[in-house]
Design a protein around this motif. Structure first.
Motif, PDB file in Angstrom:
ATOM      1  N   TRP A   1       0.802  -1.224   0.000  1.00  0.00           N
ATOM      2  CA  TRP A   1       0.000   0.000   0.000  1.00  0.00           C
ATOM      3  C   TRP A   1       0.836   1.277   0.000  1.00  0.00           C
ATOM      4  N   ASN A   2       2.139   1.198  -0.106  1.00  0.00           N
ATOM      5  CA  ASN A   2       3.014   2.370  -0.039  1.00  0.00           C
ATOM      6  C   ASN A   2       2.790   3.105   1.297  1.00  0.00           C
ATOM      7  N   LEU A   3       3.055   2.421   2.392  1.00  0.00           N
ATOM      8  CA  LEU A   3       2.775   2.916   3.734  1.00  0.00           C
ATOM      9  C   LEU A   3       3.503   4.212   4.077  1.00  0.00           C
ATOM     10  N   ALA A   4       4.611   4.516   3.421  1.00  0.00           N
ATOM     11  CA  ALA A   4       5.371   5.731   3.716  1.00  0.00           C
ATOM     12  C   ALA A   4       4.652   6.994   3.237  1.00  0.00           C
ATOM     13  N   THR A   5       3.743   6.862   2.274  1.00  0.00           N
ATOM     14  CA  THR A   5       3.062   8.041   1.729  1.00  0.00           C
ATOM     15  C   THR A   5       1.546   7.818   1.658  1.00  0.00           C
ATOM     16  N   PRO A   6       0.842   8.023   2.770  1.00  0.00           N
ATOM     17  CA  PRO A   6      -0.617   7.880   2.738  1.00  0.00           C
ATOM     18  C   PRO A   6      -1.255   8.976   1.888  1.00  0.00           C
ATOM     19  N   LEU A   7      -2.454   8.712   1.378  1.00  0.00           N
ATOM     20  CA  LEU A   7      -3.198   9.720   0.617  1.00  0.00           C
ATOM     21  C   LEU A   7      -3.569  10.897   1.504  1.00  0.00           C
ATOM     22  N   ALA A   8      -3.895  10.612   2.769  1.00  0.00           N
ATOM     23  CA  ALA A   8      -4.306  11.666   3.703  1.00  0.00           C
ATOM     24  C   ALA A   8      -4.031  11.220   5.131  1.00  0.00           C
ATOM     25  N   THR A   9      -3.809  12.203   5.980  1.00  0.00           N
ATOM     26  CA  THR A   9      -3.763  12.006   7.425  1.00  0.00           C
ATOM     27  C   THR A   9      -4.842  12.912   7.993  1.00  0.00           C
ATOM     28  N   CYS A  10      -5.801  12.336   8.714  1.00  0.00           N
ATOM     29  CA  CYS A  10      -6.946  13.126   9.173  1.00  0.00           C
ATOM     30  C   CYS A  10      -7.514  12.533  10.451  1.00  0.00           C
ATOM     31  N   SER A  11      -8.592  13.126  10.946  1.00  0.00           N
ATOM     32  CA  SER A  11      -9.282  12.574  12.112  1.00  0.00           C
ATOM     33  C   SER A  11     -10.449  11.710  11.620  1.00  0.00           C
ATOM     34  N   LEU A  12     -10.894  10.817  12.481  1.00  0.00           N
ATOM     35  CA  LEU A  12     -11.972   9.884  12.151  1.00  0.00           C
ATOM     36  C   LEU A  12     -13.039   9.967  13.226  1.00  0.00           C
ATOM     37  N   HIS A  13     -14.296  10.118  12.800  1.00  0.00           N
ATOM     38  CA  HIS A  13     -15.434  10.092  13.719  1.00  0.00           C
ATOM     39  C   HIS A  13     -16.415   9.051  13.197  1.00  0.00           C
ATOM     40  N   VAL A  14     -16.808   8.135  14.053  1.00  0.00           N
ATOM     41  CA  VAL A  14     -17.827   7.141  13.719  1.00  0.00           C
ATOM     42  C   VAL A  14     -19.037   7.464  14.584  1.00  0.00           C
ATOM     43  N   ILE A  15     -20.163   7.761  13.942  1.00  0.00           N
ATOM     44  CA  ILE A  15     -21.352   8.250  14.634  1.00  0.00           C
ATOM     45  C   ILE A  15     -22.546   7.383  14.265  1.00  0.00           C
ATOM     46  N   GLN A  16     -23.333   7.017  15.268  1.00  0.00           N
ATOM     47  CA  GLN A  16     -24.592   6.322  15.019  1.00  0.00           C
ATOM     48  C   GLN A  16     -25.708   7.354  15.111  1.00  0.00           C
ATOM     49  N   ARG A  17     -26.515   7.460  14.045  1.00  0.00           N
ATOM     50  CA  ARG A  17     -27.655   8.371  14.027  1.00  0.00           C
ATOM     51  C   ARG A  17     -28.877   7.541  13.671  1.00  0.00           C
ATOM     52  N   ASP A  18     -29.757   7.345  14.644  1.00  0.00           N
ATOM     53  CA  ASP A  18     -30.887   6.414  14.515  1.00  0.00           C
ATOM     54  C   ASP A  18     -30.337   5.054  14.090  1.00  0.00           C
ATOM     55  N   ASN A  19     -30.761   4.557  12.910  1.00  0.00           N
ATOM     56  CA  ASN A  19     -30.288   3.246  12.438  1.00  0.00           C
ATOM     57  C   ASN A  19     -29.129   3.350  11.472  1.00  0.00           C
ATOM     58  N   ASP A  20     -28.564   4.549  11.297  1.00  0.00           N
ATOM     59  CA  ASP A  20     -27.472   4.756  10.352  1.00  0.00           C
ATOM     60  C   ASP A  20     -26.142   4.857  11.080  1.00  0.00           C
ATOM     61  N   LEU A  21     -25.083   4.421  10.430  1.00  0.00           N
ATOM     62  CA  LEU A  21     -23.729   4.572  10.941  1.00  0.00           C
ATOM     63  C   LEU A  21     -22.981   5.483   9.977  1.00  0.00           C
ATOM     64  N   LEU A  22     -22.465   6.591  10.483  1.00  0.00           N
ATOM     65  CA  LEU A  22     -21.779   7.581   9.659  1.00  0.00           C
ATOM     66  C   LEU A  22     -20.295   7.524   9.956  1.00  0.00           C
ATOM     67  N   ILE A  23     -19.483   7.571   8.907  1.00  0.00           N
ATOM     68  CA  ILE A  23     -18.033   7.623   9.046  1.00  0.00           C
ATOM     69  C   ILE A  23     -17.578   8.941   8.459  1.00  0.00           C
ATOM     70  N   GLN A  24     -16.997   9.789   9.306  1.00  0.00           N
ATOM     71  CA  GLN A  24     -16.541  11.101   8.860  1.00  0.00           C
ATOM     72  C   GLN A  24     -15.035  11.178   8.966  1.00  0.00           C
ATOM     73  N   LEU A  25     -14.369  11.549   7.860  1.00  0.00           N
ATOM     74  CA  LEU A  25     -12.921  11.754   7.844  1.00  0.00           C
ATOM     75  C   LEU A  25     -12.645  13.235   7.830  1.00  0.00           C
TER      76      LEU A  25
END
Length: 75
Positions: free
Chosen positions: A51-75
């Protein structure tokens, strides 16, 4: 650690309908790495060393949120 949120919206018509949205933070991580995963070259599956670990596409924060019956993944 999780945060619980609740929001209420109402319809302004004659018959007021109240909809309660329950939201819960499942996971917060301040630093995650995003990689482009290449197509599998063999039937042995994906291997991180490809995966070319030395150069990721992005470095960011991750939030996983449950809203009612949905699961949201925010980068």
């Amino acid at each position: 650690m999780s945060d619980d949120h609740q929001s209420i919206s109402a319809n302004s018509g004659k018959d007021e309908e109240v909809h309660v949205v329950l939201e819960q933070t499942i996971l917060k991580d301040e630093e995650v790495f995003v990689y482009r995963i290449p197509p599998m070259m063999t039937s042995g599956g994906h291997h991180a060393e490809n995966w070319n670990l030395a150069t990721p596409l992005a470095t960011c924060s991750l939030h996983v949120i449950q809203r009612d019956n949905d699961l949201l993944i925010q980068l």
